[in-house]
Design an enzyme around this catalytic site. Sequence first.
Site, PDB file in Angstrom:
ATOM      1  N   THR A  46       0.851  -1.187   0.000  1.00  7.57           N
ATOM      2  CA  THR A  46       0.000   0.000   0.000  1.00  7.57           C
ATOM      3  C   THR A  46       0.892   1.244   0.000  1.00  7.57           C
ATOM      4  O   THR A  46       2.063   1.175   0.366  1.00  7.57           O
ATOM      5  CB  THR A  46      -0.971  -0.010   1.200  1.00  7.57           C
ATOM      6  OG1 THR A  46      -0.214  -0.098   2.404  1.00  7.57           O
ATOM      7  CG2 THR A  46      -1.943  -1.181   1.108  1.00  7.57           C
ATOM      8  N   THR A  48       1.549   4.446   1.571  1.00  6.29           N
ATOM      9  CA  THR A  48       2.370   4.975   2.672  1.00  6.29           C
ATOM     10  C   THR A  48       3.265   3.889   3.249  1.00  6.29           C
ATOM     11  O   THR A  48       4.428   4.133   3.580  1.00  6.29           O
ATOM     12  CB  THR A  48       1.482   5.586   3.775  1.00  6.29           C
ATOM     13  OG1 THR A  48       0.701   6.637   3.194  1.00  6.29           O
ATOM     14  CG2 THR A  48       2.305   6.148   4.922  1.00  6.29           C
ATOM     15  N   CYS A  49       2.736   2.682   3.343  1.00  8.28           N
ATOM     16  CA  CYS A  49       3.499   1.565   3.895  1.00  8.28           C
ATOM     17  C   CYS A  49       4.739   1.270   3.046  1.00  8.28           C
ATOM     18  O   CYS A  49       5.817   1.014   3.571  1.00  8.28           O
ATOM     19  CB  CYS A  49       2.610   0.326   3.993  1.00  8.28           C
ATOM     20  SG  CYS A  49       1.097   0.575   4.948  1.00  8.28           S
ATOM     21  N   SER A  50       4.583   1.321   1.729  1.00 12.37           N
ATOM     22  CA  SER A  50       5.673   1.004   0.807  1.00 12.37           C
ATOM     23  C   SER A  50       6.624   2.170   0.568  1.00 12.37           C
ATOM     24  O   SER A  50       7.812   1.972   0.347  1.00 12.37           O
ATOM     25  CB  SER A  50       5.113   0.553  -0.546  1.00 12.37           C
ATOM     26  OG  SER A  50       4.478  -0.693  -0.416  1.00 12.37           O
TER      27      SER A  50
END
Length: 160
Positions: A46, A48-50
């Site tokens: 996803t 922000t996560c990545s």
Amino acid sequence: MTIKVGDKIPSVSLKTMDKDGMQTISTDDLFKGKKVVLFALPGAFTPTCSAKHLPGFVQNAAALKGKGIDTIACLSVNDAFVMDAWGKAQNVGDTVLMLADGNADFSKAVGLTMDGTGYGMGTRACRYAMVVDNGVVKTLNVEAPGAFEVSSAEAVLKAL
């Protein structure tokens, strides 16, 4: 009930991948006798996560280990195959242990879930970071919905 500083981590099984395939790891084994940074996020791959959350911990791994951290672990409500593929895509190597909480057992046990059904994601982990020393939560930084401020690797480093 949400876990808080001073609480013991609940005993739950998680999954991870290694060279021999899928492995089960208990939280008892993960945290026993170690100082661990566990950060959780809503989903592998996803935005922000990545782009921010996982890369920050990979980039700051040496600094965290220099502050006495034995293990850096990333947890998401995804399966072990997805977490492994994401770790490879992010060039994690052995800097971050990629943990799958596929049924959200851990996330539910610590009371840190979010409802992602509006995005077709079901129950997911909240975005947070905690420092756990020998199974006891020492710091816990939970993000407000949609935020990315207090759970970053930089924020954890400042707290150590």
